[in-house]
Design a protein around this motif. Structure first.
Motif, PDB file in Angstrom:
ATOM      1  N   LYS A  45       2.445  -1.779   1.484  1.00 52.72           N
ATOM      2  CA  LYS A  45       3.562  -1.231   1.048  1.00 52.72           C
ATOM      3  C   LYS A  45       3.359  -0.220  -0.188  1.00 52.72           C
ATOM      4  CE  LYS A  45       5.701  -5.741   1.597  1.00 52.72           C
ATOM      5  NZ  LYS A  45       6.684  -7.126   1.121  1.00 52.72           N
ATOM      6  N   THR A  46       4.219   0.928  -0.292  1.00 51.14           N
ATOM      7  CA  THR A  46       3.867   1.684  -1.125  1.00 51.14           C
ATOM      8  C   THR A  46       5.563   2.078  -1.598  1.00 51.14           C
ATOM      9  OG1 THR A  46       3.887   3.906   0.384  1.00 51.14           O
ATOM     10  CG2 THR A  46       1.917   2.709  -0.534  1.00 51.14           C
ATOM     11  N   ALA A  47       5.633   2.544  -3.000  1.00 52.41           N
ATOM     12  CA  ALA A  47       7.252   2.582  -3.431  1.00 52.41           C
ATOM     13  C   ALA A  47       7.121   3.927  -4.560  1.00 52.41           C
ATOM     14  CB  ALA A  47       7.565   1.468  -4.417  1.00 52.41           C
ATOM     15  N   ASP A  48       8.015   4.697  -4.364  1.00 50.62           N
ATOM     16  CA  ASP A  48       8.401   5.988  -5.165  1.00 50.62           C
ATOM     17  C   ASP A  48       9.653   5.844  -5.603  1.00 50.62           C
ATOM     18  OD1 ASP A  48       7.380   8.497  -6.084  1.00 50.62           O
ATOM     19  OD2 ASP A  48       8.818   9.255  -4.574  1.00 50.62           O
ATOM     20  N   MET A  49       9.697   6.031  -7.004  1.00 51.81           N
ATOM     21  CA  MET A  49      11.021   6.314  -7.773  1.00 51.81           C
ATOM     22  C   MET A  49      11.207   7.307  -8.813  1.00 51.81           C
ATOM     23  SD  MET A  49      11.829   2.408  -8.650  1.00 51.81           S
ATOM     24  CE  MET A  49      13.568   2.740  -9.089  1.00 51.81           C
ATOM     25  N   ALA A 110       0.804   2.980 -10.675  1.00 45.66           N
ATOM     26  CA  ALA A 110       0.561   1.380 -11.019  1.00 45.66           C
ATOM     27  C   ALA A 110       0.401   0.683  -9.677  1.00 45.66           C
ATOM     28  CB  ALA A 110       1.936   0.916 -11.689  1.00 45.66           C
ATOM     29  N   LYS A 111      -0.318  -0.437  -9.744  1.00 44.07           N
ATOM     30  CA  LYS A 111      -0.392  -1.308  -8.663  1.00 44.07           C
ATOM     31  C   LYS A 111       0.280  -2.680  -8.829  1.00 44.07           C
ATOM     32  CE  LYS A 111      -4.810   0.440  -7.054  1.00 44.07           C
ATOM     33  NZ  LYS A 111      -4.208   0.852  -5.787  1.00 44.07           N
ATOM     34  N   VAL A 112       1.319  -3.058  -7.980  1.00 42.20           N
ATOM     35  CA  VAL A 112       1.934  -4.307  -8.270  1.00 42.20           C
ATOM     36  C   VAL A 112       1.729  -5.237  -7.216  1.00 42.20           C
ATOM     37  CG1 VAL A 112       4.406  -5.020  -8.420  1.00 42.20           C
ATOM     38  CG2 VAL A 112       3.868  -2.839  -9.112  1.00 42.20           C
ATOM     39  N   PRO A 113       1.605  -6.668  -7.323  1.00 41.73           N
ATOM     40  CA  PRO A 113       1.620  -7.607  -6.613  1.00 41.73           C
ATOM     41  C   PRO A 113       2.557  -7.304  -5.198  1.00 41.73           C
ATOM     42  CG  PRO A 113       0.969  -8.641  -8.268  1.00 41.73           C
ATOM     43  CD  PRO A 113       1.495  -7.175  -8.701  1.00 41.73           C
ATOM     44  N   SER A 114       2.094  -7.348  -3.953  1.00 39.13           N
ATOM     45  CA  SER A 114       3.027  -6.724  -2.968  1.00 39.13           C
ATOM     46  C   SER A 114       4.299  -7.869  -2.808  1.00 39.13           C
ATOM     47  CB  SER A 114       2.395  -6.666  -1.629  1.00 39.13           C
ATOM     48  OG  SER A 114       1.125  -5.790  -1.747  1.00 39.13           O
ATOM     49  N   GLU A 115       3.977  -8.947  -3.143  1.00 41.87           N
ATOM     50  CA  GLU A 115       5.320 -10.071  -3.099  1.00 41.87           C
ATOM     51  C   GLU A 115       6.268 -10.011  -3.978  1.00 41.87           C
ATOM     52  OE1 GLU A 115       1.901 -11.894  -5.464  1.00 41.87           O
ATOM     53  OE2 GLU A 115       2.237 -10.961  -3.455  1.00 41.87           O
ATOM     54  N   LYS A 137       7.746   2.570   1.347  1.00 45.82           N
ATOM     55  CA  LYS A 137       7.049   2.608   2.830  1.00 45.82           C
ATOM     56  C   LYS A 137       6.366   1.405   3.130  1.00 45.82           C
ATOM     57  CE  LYS A 137       7.035   7.476   2.283  1.00 45.82           C
ATOM     58  NZ  LYS A 137       6.124   8.663   2.383  1.00 45.82           N
ATOM     59  N   PHE A 138       6.406   1.078   4.554  1.00 51.02           N
ATOM     60  CA  PHE A 138       5.694  -0.020   4.894  1.00 51.02           C
ATOM     61  C   PHE A 138       4.731   0.414   6.216  1.00 51.02           C
ATOM     62  CE2 PHE A 138       9.691  -1.733   3.725  1.00 51.02           C
ATOM     63  CZ  PHE A 138       9.208  -2.714   2.957  1.00 51.02           C
ATOM     64  N   ASP A 139       3.367   0.423   5.882  1.00 46.10           N
ATOM     65  CA  ASP A 139       2.304   0.927   6.982  1.00 46.10           C
ATOM     66  C   ASP A 139       1.533  -0.315   7.374  1.00 46.10           C
ATOM     67  OD1 ASP A 139       0.462   2.372   8.227  1.00 46.10           O
ATOM     68  OD2 ASP A 139      -0.463   3.072   6.567  1.00 46.10           O
ATOM     69  N   ASP A 140       1.782  -0.468   8.834  1.00 44.53           N
ATOM     70  CA  ASP A 140       1.200  -1.588   9.216  1.00 44.53           C
ATOM     71  C   ASP A 140      -0.506  -1.173   9.615  1.00 44.53           C
ATOM     72  OD1 ASP A 140       0.013  -3.867  10.830  1.00 44.53           O
ATOM     73  OD2 ASP A 140       2.167  -3.898  12.256  1.00 44.53           O
ATOM     74  N   GLN A 141      -1.319  -1.849   9.043  1.00 44.82           N
ATOM     75  CA  GLN A 141      -2.794  -1.600   9.341  1.00 44.82           C
ATOM     76  C   GLN A 141      -3.486  -2.591  10.024  1.00 44.82           C
ATOM     77  OE1 GLN A 141      -4.912   1.198   8.313  1.00 44.82           O
ATOM     78  NE2 GLN A 141      -2.842   2.198   7.933  1.00 44.82           N
ATOM     79  N   SER A 142      -2.552  -3.721  10.701  1.00 43.97           N
ATOM     80  CA  SER A 142      -3.197  -4.743  11.565  1.00 43.97           C
ATOM     81  C   SER A 142      -4.277  -4.242  12.382  1.00 43.97           C
ATOM     82  CB  SER A 142      -2.115  -5.508  12.129  1.00 43.97           C
ATOM     83  OG  SER A 142      -1.291  -6.033  11.249  1.00 43.97           O
ATOM     84  N   LEU A 143      -4.068  -3.232  13.285  1.00 45.39           N
ATOM     85  CA  LEU A 143      -4.831  -2.817  14.282  1.00 45.39           C
ATOM     86  C   LEU A 143      -6.112  -2.128  13.819  1.00 45.39           C
ATOM     87  CD1 LEU A 143      -2.255  -1.446  17.217  1.00 45.39           C
ATOM     88  CD2 LEU A 143      -3.706  -3.658  17.084  1.00 45.39           C
ATOM     89  N   ASP A 144      -6.045  -1.391  13.062  1.00 44.02           N
ATOM     90  CA  ASP A 144      -7.174  -0.916  12.146  1.00 44.02           C
ATOM     91  C   ASP A 144      -8.069  -1.905  11.652  1.00 44.02           C
ATOM     92  OD1 ASP A 144      -6.283   1.758  12.980  1.00 44.02           O
ATOM     93  OD2 ASP A 144      -5.457   2.238  11.096  1.00 44.02           O
ATOM     94  N   TYR A 145      -7.525  -2.811  11.073  1.00 34.57           N
ATOM     95  CA  TYR A 145      -8.091  -3.972  10.444  1.00 34.57           C
ATOM     96  C   TYR A 145      -8.973  -4.398  11.499  1.00 34.57           C
ATOM     97  CZ  TYR A 145      -9.288  -7.915   7.447  1.00 34.57           C
ATOM     98  OH  TYR A 145     -10.293  -8.698   6.709  1.00 34.57           O
ATOM     99  N   LEU A 146      -8.235  -4.988  12.796  1.00 35.72           N
ATOM    100  CA  LEU A 146      -9.094  -5.819  13.402  1.00 35.72           C
ATOM    101  C   LEU A 146      -9.922  -4.956  14.498  1.00 35.72           C
ATOM    102  CD1 LEU A 146      -8.619  -8.304  15.657  1.00 35.72           C
ATOM    103  CD2 LEU A 146      -7.354  -7.037  17.041  1.00 35.72           C
ATOM    104  N   VAL A 147      -9.893  -3.565  14.394  1.00 34.67           N
ATOM    105  CA  VAL A 147     -10.906  -2.618  15.169  1.00 34.67           C
ATOM    106  C   VAL A 147     -12.069  -2.857  14.331  1.00 34.67           C
ATOM    107  CG1 VAL A 147     -11.520  -0.309  15.738  1.00 34.67           C
ATOM    108  CG2 VAL A 147      -9.190  -1.207  16.516  1.00 34.67           C
ATOM    109  N   ASN A 148     -11.816  -2.630  13.040  1.00 39.33           N
ATOM    110  CA  ASN A 148     -12.933  -2.535  12.194  1.00 39.33           C
ATOM    111  C   ASN A 148     -13.821  -3.849  12.109  1.00 39.33           C
ATOM    112  OD1 ASN A 148     -12.630   0.030  11.046  1.00 39.33           O
ATOM    113  ND2 ASN A 148     -11.407  -0.659   9.542  1.00 39.33           N
TER     114      ASN A 148
END
Length: 284
Positions: A45-49, A110-115, A137-148
């Motif tokens: 997750k990333t945020a911009d304000m 900044a870095k904020v705990p995602s929850e 924004k929500f970026d699903d990296q599940s498949l990249d993580y599994l491939v690695n």
């Protein structure tokens, strides 16, 4: 020692010896396809304000406190002021009033705990006078993580097999290079997954904020030297005194040149006498 190198790297990269790593990559894929294993979601997750505030410096301090209380960290912070206009007006004889209109802006990465991301952005919005822009924004990296992960298992298995196999002297050097390349790639995949895990746990947030144009008043020294001249009547008296002084000096210069003046006077009267004599001769 070489035999256990790859497993030590596994431990150091903080992934541990998971159940998936205890089996081959093909078995792991088959279990996922059959529904016997669930692939862990890796959502970044990333945020911009961008927002307007009453006071940039005060907002920066409040945001720092909110981040610290929520377990977040600041990666970068900056505050800058841009001068829009400046003018100097007369304040006193020896001083000017400098008026400067400027715009102040702040930026925090900044870095904020995602929850806690939603709760944090809501708190930030309540600090703002006006929110110009807000996005998440929500970026699903599940498949990249599994491939690695699966490629890491393959390289671990291949490296272990190469270490166990008997090597001919002629192929030892080639085999060492292959092992080194595979281990390096293995580490790259594990570090990549560590990065994904870190970004999943802590969301990157970009905060841009600004305040209304501010006018700053500062009394500064007057650098216009003509303003320091005395008043008219005082200057008139001074000039009369200077004129009298110059006149006296001129008289003194004339008296100092008496010999030259005497010669000039003698030459003048001598010339006139000569002219009269010449005129008498012509008339006779």
């Amino acid at each position: 020692m070489k035999k256990y190198f790859i497993y030590c790297v596994f431990a150091i990269t903080a992934f541990g010896c998971s159940n998936m790593e205890k089996e081959s990559s093909a078995d792991a894929i088959e279990k996922i396809e059959n529904g016997e294993a669930v692939m862990e979601a890796k959502i970044i997750k990333t945020a911009d304000m961008k927002f307007r505030v009453k006071d940039v410096q005060d907002t920066k301090e409040k945001l720092s406190a909110v981040l610290k209380a929520g377990g977040g960290t600041i990666a970068e912070v900056s505050i800058s002021s841009t001068i829009q206009n400046t003018e100097k007006v007369k304040y006193k004889t020896d001083s000017l009033l400098e008026l400067t209109a400027y715009r102040t802006e702040g930026m925090i990465l900044a870095k904020v705990p995602s929850e806690k991301l939603d709760d944090f952005t809501n708190k930030v919005a309540r600090m703002a006078v006006f929110v110009d822009h807000q996005s998440m924004k929500f970026d699903d990296q599940s498949l990249d993580y599994l491939v690695n992960e699966l490629k890491s298992i393959n390289r671990a298995e291949a490296t272990a097999s190469m270490e166990k196999a008997k090597k001919e002297p002629a192929t030892v050097q080639k085999n060492v290079k292959q092992q080194l390349a595979m281990k390096d790639e293995y580490v790259d995949k594990k570090v990549r997954n560590m990065s994904i895990n870190s970004r999943v746990q802590y969301s990157d947030v970009t905060l841009s904020f600004y305040q209304d144009h501010t006018v700053k008043q500062i009394v500064v020294g007057n650098d216009n030297l003509s303003d320091y001249h005395p008043p008219f009547f005082q200057r008139l008296v001074i000039n009369l005194q200077n004129g009298w002084f110059i006149f006296k000096e001129f008289i003194l210069i004339l008296f100092n040149m008496w010999s030259i003046l005497l010669l000039i006077a003698g030459a003048y009267f001598g010339y006139r006498y000569y002219k009269r004599q010449q005129k008498k001769k012509l008339l006779a």
